[in-house]
Design an enzyme around this catalytic site. Sequence first.
Site, PDB file in Angstrom:
ATOM      1  CE1 TYR A 136      -4.048   1.915   0.651  1.00 44.33           C
ATOM      2  CE2 TYR A 136      -2.942   2.791   2.588  1.00 44.33           C
ATOM      3  CZ  TYR A 136      -3.989   2.826   1.692  1.00 44.33           C
ATOM      4  OH  TYR A 136      -4.971   3.777   1.834  1.00 44.33           O
ATOM      5  NE  ARG A 189      -5.479  12.671  -6.087  1.00 41.99           N
ATOM      6  CZ  ARG A 189      -5.532  11.679  -5.187  1.00 41.99           C
ATOM      7  NH1 ARG A 189      -4.645  10.700  -5.151  1.00 41.99           N
ATOM      8  NH2 ARG A 189      -6.514  11.648  -4.323  1.00 41.99           N
ATOM      9  CE  LYS A 207      -6.540   3.724  -1.539  1.00 39.42           C
ATOM     10  NZ  LYS A 207      -6.640   4.600  -0.374  1.00 39.42           N
ATOM     11  CD  GLU A 278      -8.707   5.344  -3.449  1.00 44.20           C
ATOM     12  OE1 GLU A 278      -9.614   4.804  -2.805  1.00 44.20           O
ATOM     13  OE2 GLU A 278      -8.057   6.324  -3.031  1.00 44.20           O
ATOM     14  CG  ASP A 279      -5.702   7.694  -5.991  1.00 47.39           C
ATOM     15  OD1 ASP A 279      -6.363   8.117  -5.026  1.00 47.39           O
ATOM     16  OD2 ASP A 279      -4.546   7.251  -5.873  1.00 47.39           O
ATOM     17  CG  ASP A 301     -10.747   5.881  -0.068  1.00 43.43           C
ATOM     18  OD1 ASP A 301     -11.188   6.005   1.083  1.00 43.43           O
ATOM     19  OD2 ASP A 301      -9.566   5.586  -0.322  1.00 43.43           O
ATOM     20  CG  ASP A 302      -8.952   9.673  -3.407  1.00 44.97           C
ATOM     21  OD1 ASP A 302      -7.938   9.418  -2.744  1.00 44.97           O
ATOM     22  OD2 ASP A 302      -9.294   9.022  -4.417  1.00 44.97           O
ATOM     23  CG  ASN A 449      -0.452   9.500   1.109  1.00 42.55           C
ATOM     24  OD1 ASN A 449       0.208   9.587   2.122  1.00 42.55           O
ATOM     25  ND2 ASN A 449      -1.764   9.278   1.116  1.00 42.55           N
TER      26      ASN A 449
HETATM   27  N1  LIG Z   1      -3.941  10.799   3.737  1.00 40.54           N
HETATM   28  C1  LIG Z   1      -4.971  10.426   3.012  1.00 40.54           C
HETATM   29  O1  LIG Z   1      -5.759   9.569   3.418  1.00 40.54           O
HETATM   30  C2  LIG Z   1      -5.212  11.053   1.671  1.00 40.54           C
HETATM   31  C3  LIG Z   1      -6.458  10.895   1.062  1.00 40.54           C
HETATM   32  C4  LIG Z   1      -6.685  11.496  -0.178  1.00 40.54           C
HETATM   33  C5  LIG Z   1      -5.676  12.213  -0.799  1.00 40.54           C
HETATM   34  N2  LIG Z   1      -4.478  12.316  -0.176  1.00 40.54           N
HETATM   35  C6  LIG Z   1      -3.376  13.062  -0.819  1.00 40.54           C
HETATM   36  O2  LIG Z   1      -3.748  14.407  -0.980  1.00 40.54           O
HETATM   37  C7  LIG Z   1      -3.112  14.945  -2.120  1.00 40.54           C
HETATM   38  C8  LIG Z   1      -4.127  15.701  -2.939  1.00 40.54           C
HETATM   39  O3  LIG Z   1      -5.144  14.856  -3.398  1.00 40.54           O
HETATM   40  P1  LIG Z   1      -6.400  15.470  -4.179  1.00 40.54           P
HETATM   41  O4  LIG Z   1      -7.201  14.340  -4.654  1.00 40.54           O
HETATM   42  O5  LIG Z   1      -7.096  16.487  -3.362  1.00 40.54           O
HETATM   43  O6  LIG Z   1      -5.644  16.163  -5.400  1.00 40.54           O
HETATM   44  P2  LIG Z   1      -6.161  17.301  -6.331  1.00 40.54           P
HETATM   45  O7  LIG Z   1      -5.270  17.325  -7.481  1.00 40.54           O
HETATM   46  O8  LIG Z   1      -7.630  17.152  -6.525  1.00 40.54           O
HETATM   47  O9  LIG Z   1      -5.933  18.638  -5.459  1.00 40.54           O
HETATM   48  C9  LIG Z   1      -4.705  19.209  -5.164  1.00 40.54           C
HETATM   49  C10 LIG Z   1      -4.945  20.607  -4.615  1.00 40.54           C
HETATM   50  O10 LIG Z   1      -3.717  21.128  -4.147  1.00 40.54           O
HETATM   51  C11 LIG Z   1      -3.574  22.446  -4.619  1.00 40.54           C
HETATM   52  N3  LIG Z   1      -2.161  22.816  -4.731  1.00 40.54           N
HETATM   53  C12 LIG Z   1      -1.272  22.455  -5.678  1.00 40.54           C
HETATM   54  N4  LIG Z   1      -0.098  23.069  -5.472  1.00 40.54           N
HETATM   55  C13 LIG Z   1      -0.237  23.804  -4.353  1.00 40.54           C
HETATM   56  C14 LIG Z   1       0.627  24.667  -3.638  1.00 40.54           C
HETATM   57  N5  LIG Z   1       1.879  24.882  -4.033  1.00 40.54           N
HETATM   58  N6  LIG Z   1       0.147  25.299  -2.549  1.00 40.54           N
HETATM   59  C15 LIG Z   1      -1.119  25.087  -2.134  1.00 40.54           C
HETATM   60  N7  LIG Z   1      -1.984  24.276  -2.779  1.00 40.54           N
HETATM   61  C16 LIG Z   1      -1.545  23.644  -3.869  1.00 40.54           C
HETATM   62  C17 LIG Z   1      -4.276  22.456  -5.970  1.00 40.54           C
HETATM   63  O11 LIG Z   1      -4.626  23.785  -6.353  1.00 40.54           O
HETATM   64  C18 LIG Z   1      -5.480  21.600  -5.652  1.00 40.54           C
HETATM   65  O12 LIG Z   1      -6.484  22.381  -5.071  1.00 40.54           O
HETATM   66  C19 LIG Z   1      -2.443  13.775  -2.821  1.00 40.54           C
HETATM   67  O13 LIG Z   1      -1.070  13.788  -2.509  1.00 40.54           O
HETATM   68  C20 LIG Z   1      -3.063  12.556  -2.203  1.00 40.54           C
HETATM   69  O14 LIG Z   1      -2.167  11.483  -2.124  1.00 40.54           O
HETATM   70  C21 LIG Z   1      -4.220  11.765   1.034  1.00 40.54           C
HETATM   71  O1  LIG Z   2      -3.852   5.829  -1.079  1.00 43.38           O
HETATM   72  C1  LIG Z   2      -3.612   6.379   0.013  1.00 43.38           C
HETATM   73  O2  LIG Z   2      -2.665   6.033   0.731  1.00 43.38           O
HETATM   74  C2  LIG Z   2      -4.505   7.459   0.539  1.00 43.38           C
HETATM   75  C3  LIG Z   2      -5.293   8.222  -0.467  1.00 43.38           C
HETATM   76  O3  LIG Z   2      -6.313   7.471  -1.033  1.00 43.38           O
HETATM   77  C4  LIG Z   2      -4.479   8.922  -1.495  1.00 43.38           C
HETATM   78  O4  LIG Z   2      -4.957   9.042  -2.616  1.00 43.38           O
HETATM   79  O5  LIG Z   2      -3.387   9.380  -1.171  1.00 43.38           O
HETATM   80 MG   LIG Z   3      -6.669   7.789  -3.013  1.00 39.93          MG
END
Ligand SMILES: NC(=O)c1ccc[n+]([C@@H]2O[C@H](COP(=O)([O-])OP(=O)(O)OC[C@H]3O[C@@H](n4cnc5c(N)ncnc54)[C@H](O)[C@@H]3O)[C@@H](O)[C@H]2O)c1
Ligand SMILES: O=C(O)C[C@H](O)C(=O)O
Ligand SMILES: [Mg+2]
Length: 607
Positions: A136, A189, A207, A278-279, A301-302, A449
């Site tokens: 993962y 993404r 997942k 997802e993603d 999920d996101d 991540n």
């Molecule tokens: N920990 C978790 O469980 C979890 C869950 C979902 C997503 N994520 C992570 O979150 C991140 C974003 O996912 P997402 O689906 O929202 O992506 P996304 O592409 O939909 O959104 C990214 C956002 O970040 C902004 N951004 C980009 N550069 C930036 C900067 N320099 N300063 C401020 N903001 C900036 C963009 O404008 C956009 O609004 C990914 O790395 C993903 O792995 C983590």
């Molecule tokens: O996949 C993960 O570890 C969490 C989340 O779904 C992500 O997109 O980063």
């Molecule tokens: Mg995800």
Amino acid sequence: MMWRNIAGFSKAAAAARTHGSRRCLSTAIPGPCIVHKRGADILHDPWFNKDTGFPLTERDRLGLRGLLPPRVISFEQQYDRFIESFRSLERNTQGQPENVVSLAKWRILNRLHDRNETLYYRVLIDNIKDFAPIIYTPTVGLVCQNYSGLYRRPRGMYFSAQDKGEMMSMIYNWPAKEVDMIVITDGSRILGLGDLGVQGIGIPIGKLDMYVSAAGINPQRVLPIMLDVGTNNEKLLQNPLYLGVRQPRLEGEEYLEIIDEFMEAAFTRWPKAVVQFEDFQAKWAFETLERYRKKFCMFNDDVQGTAGVALAGLLGTVRAQGRPLSDFVNQKIVVVGAGSAGLGVTKMAVQAVARMAGISEIAATKNFYLIDKDGLVTTERTKIDPAALPFAKNPAEIREGASIVEVVKKVRPHVLLGLSGVGGIFHEEVLKAMRESDSCKPAIFAMSNPTLNAECTAVDAFKHAGGNIVFASGSPFENVELENGKVGHVNQANNMYLFPGIGLGTLLSGARIITDGMLQAAAECLASYMTDEEVQKGILFPSINNIRHITTEVGAAVLRAAVSDDIAEGHGDVGPKDLSHMSKEDTVNYITRNMWFPIYSPLVHEK
Ligand SMILES: NC(=O)c1ccc[n+]([C@@H]2O[C@H](COP(=O)([O-])OP(=O)(O)OC[C@H]3O[C@@H](n4cnc5c(N)ncnc54)[C@H](O)[C@@H]3O)[C@@H](O)[C@H]2O)c1
Ligand SMILES: O=C(O)C[C@H](O)C(=O)O
Ligand SMILES: [Mg+2]
């Protein structure tokens, strides 16, 4: 022989084992498993293969005699043998670059996955803390980046733009009669790594490995799906080894027609399945969620899983400050990243404030600050994303486009939460500014991540923002030793704590859609899981070793919410009335009874 897991017996592993052996004892012999093949075909099928573990009588019955070395090796010995080869790989790769070691570890696990799923899931469940970072996040990201080169055998199904009009028949190519859980991506993404096209298939696979390990979904009933609608990643399009469709991504109606066709096909064959999106890039994540959530049993999920995990963490930080939960309404929260995850989190947290304070959602946005790539989102923003509009600030309060550091200095937030996908943007100046937070225990959540995309590392967070913070990250980091000899606890705020329970609870409830009530119940269950003592120490989320237990609890909470919402239709022999008469304890027992656990079952051949 005593079984060992890598880090010695973990509580969860021990519990899982007790649970497994209890099952064996209660049924004396595990129930039979019907197989429609014989001989070498069984050895090549990871669902049924036991390798050297086939008893002699079974070898005779299934036409395996002579196809295996004569000695029968017990499951325990096979397990020990695998762990020993894993340890030897660790020893032999010492000092090599981290990526090389991670991929080598993934390969050895993947080979077992392709050969013998029972043994694979047993080693995964018993050693989840060590193996989750490989199958993962974060290693799965590296695997996706290198997928075309790593590819050996297919896993899951691929639907491409070229399959338009064929999906209803294609779906019947999947060999399993029943499917419970589907995880689908379009690869647009992948974590914070961007558009990886068809190579994103690693994410649904990872997942679903968590679904099997954490939720006890039978691995014969999971289905990873890649919807290949092209890629806009030029490097991949130029790569001769790239395995996906070589065309730019479909857009607009053309895109929606493909995904509509897939959803119709999947639910025609498996009307009771649960589909996890997802993603997907933000625009499609939101659009597909709105399009399908009232029609099919699906969630994103996101957007939704992440929101619940983050909300549980936010409520945890209030408890960590020694404040009553009701104080959540006064917390100032800066969210960096306004994409599918950041907006999902902000929306759910605002709804929680509105509920707790008894105010409108508009009024509840007061303490939330949303920052995207162009800085602070205000009403002055031209071409504002409609989804971000409700959270846009008045530019008279802070200027449009203000930087993270400006916002932190001005607002002195209780929480700084990153979901931007941009590694290191919580740099020294930002973290030092958090020392002036209005909270006695400021929270820093670097949730992006994989590891290199985290907004800051755990070490930097404690070093620059101070030892009294609470810290969480999306990818795992080690706890930090602080100068005063204390431990800076690192939490993994990852949606893995919720999605398996959301899927499991929904499946066993027989609900045909997933309501806000079910998602809220999941978040509340996670939020209340930790004891006050743990939370005071800055431990907001359970150890991953307890993931089966927390998933059972979350699953039960989701199921009970489905009953309250009057949409639980029942599962198998258990009807809606039975579900509604279950106490909380009965529900947990019902969930536990329905969780698959890897043990070898006697194989019975049927033509
Ligand atoms: N920990 C978790 O469980 C979890 C869950 C979902 C997503 N994520 C992570 O979150 C991140 C974003 O996912 P997402 O689906 O929202 O992506 P996304 O592409 O939909 O959104 C990214 C956002 O970040 C902004 N951004 C980009 N550069 C930036 C900067 N320099 N300063 C401020 N903001 C900036 C963009 O404008 C956009 O609004 C990914 O790395 C993903 O792995 C983590
Ligand atoms: O996949 C993960 O570890 C969490 C989340 O779904 C992500 O997109 O980063
Ligand atoms: Mg995800």
